[in-house]
Design an enzyme around this catalytic site. Sequence first.
Site, short mmCIF file in Angstrom:
data_model
loop_
_atom_site.label_atom_id
_atom_site.label_comp_id
_atom_site.label_asym_id
_atom_site.label_seq_id
_atom_site.Cartn_x
_atom_site.Cartn_y
_atom_site.Cartn_z
N ASP A 2 -2.42 -5.01 -0.22
CA ASP A 2 -2.09 -6.31 0.36
C ASP A 2 -2.92 -6.64 1.59
O ASP A 2 -3.35 -7.79 1.77
CB ASP A 2 -0.60 -6.41 0.65
CG ASP A 2 -0.03 -5.25 1.46
OD1 ASP A 2 -0.79 -4.36 1.89
OD2 ASP A 2 1.21 -5.23 1.66
N GLN A 4 0.81 -1.21 0.00
CA GLN A 4 0.00 0.00 0.00
C GLN A 4 0.86 1.27 0.00
O GLN A 4 2.05 1.25 0.28
CB GLN A 4 -0.91 0.01 1.22
CG GLN A 4 -2.04 -1.02 1.14
CD GLN A 4 -3.02 -0.82 2.28
OE1 GLN A 4 -3.11 -1.63 3.18
NE2 GLN A 4 -3.77 0.27 2.23
N HIS A 5 0.18 2.38 -0.32
CA HIS A 5 0.67 3.75 -0.12
C HIS A 5 1.75 4.24 -1.07
O HIS A 5 1.95 5.45 -1.20
CB HIS A 5 1.20 3.96 1.31
CG HIS A 5 0.29 3.54 2.41
ND1 HIS A 5 -0.99 4.02 2.54
CD2 HIS A 5 0.47 2.67 3.44
CE1 HIS A 5 -1.56 3.47 3.60
NE2 HIS A 5 -0.69 2.65 4.17
#
Length: 492
Positions: free
Chosen positions: A246, A85-86
């Site tokens: 994820d 992520q991110h």
Amino acid sequence: MPASRSVVIGVDSSTQSAKAAAVDADTGELLALGRAPHTVTGSAGARESDPEEWWTALAAAVRAAVREAGVPAASVTGIAVAGQQHGLVALGPDGRPLRPALLWNDTRSAPQAAALATRLGGPASWLERTGSVPVASMTAAKWQWLREHEPHHADATAGIRLPHDHLTERLSGAGVTDPGDASGTCWYGSATGAYDADVLDLVGLDPALLPAVAPSGATRVGTLTPAAAETLGLPRTVAVAAGTGDNMAAAVGLGLGGAGLLDHPVVSLGTSGTVFAATRARPAAPGLAGFAATDGTYLPLGCTLNCTLAVDRFATLLGLDREDAAPGGDVVVLPYLDGERTPDLPHATGLVTGLRHGTDPRAVLGAAYEGAAFTVLRALDELLAACGLDPAAPDVRDRPLRLVGGGARGRAWTETVRRLSGRPLVVPAADELVALGAAALAASAVTGSDPVALATAWGTGTGALLPPVPRDEEAWDRIATVLAAATPTLLS
């Protein structure tokens, strides 16, 4: 296996590697797992990876999985990517990355996150708008860092993608994301299900640079492009799902969501440590990320930066095997080697206290396990409250923790979590729950069925129940006292 039998591919594109699971879409049987490594570079808070390497690794992992499964390429009907992520992927006009991606655990954007958090009405307003208060890991803070430190790259950016978005686009040609991964950007409104125009204005971001938001991670967004089909060695008819982050895919693999288990807590022990649950209650807690799940529910999540890799580093420094640990006793270790996200201490370093001449090195390693597990578990009560539950209620207190991730396979990790939580544990028998969750998204894109219901039918989240042991209140209080005393000075 006959070519008419449906096989789906679930890809886990994580910080360290790409893993591709070839799964029988009817039974959920894991037929094979292909792997290929990623490279992470950077120091002094920087963590970057080349997205082109992600694509190369994905292709190698998929080819290996199909080959090792012994199935004809024509039997593969769907594929989905679950990604770390991110991360910020800035694309040029040619659709290729302008620079290495800024990863979730890159803490250089901490000043930008702190500045953003004071705007738009402050933290409470951010919680109401996006479900999360900006911290260094969030994509909005990383974009602001790029604008301030590399304006030439920001000005040249023709598209912004999260890691899984970028790989889905390479597969299908579609610029698309899903609600789950989008909810980790801090520019997506968890209440509205759309990008927040005020946040985009604040960070100077044209919404035309962002991918469209699909209804769910299981939404079919197209089929393989000719170039992707050739690279992967698969038919062009393979359906591509929107995919997700994820953590959201792990929830699907565990059977958590509207068509499965709700309000059941999970502890994931990997590069990061997380605690999360699928719920219908919209979270707005300052210590949690108020993520959306990928199936229309919510996924409040507490995340730490330092978990298995940090503890392994202590084992290496001490010259010990990772399992050669003993309870910490008087020793306290806060293994914040990469700074920390929860608590929000992006500039922290590791701290060791309580050493004596006679201290057993195994106790120091055990204290590193305890410090990492404590940091994850201290968010558990806030998580349960965000789900609308009373953490002290007997039925909630006795609800098992589902323990997943690489650490769940280690005796020292399992016993430390049992001792510090005092809760029963369920350790699912299936490995690779992120990839299996992605495979369920792929199967859903093919059949139209609910991915959480599919994973539940596959049984990927089932496992052995470990009974509770008495909670080690003494160790818990000792770590909490050191953290509170060190935060104003040593860790800030």
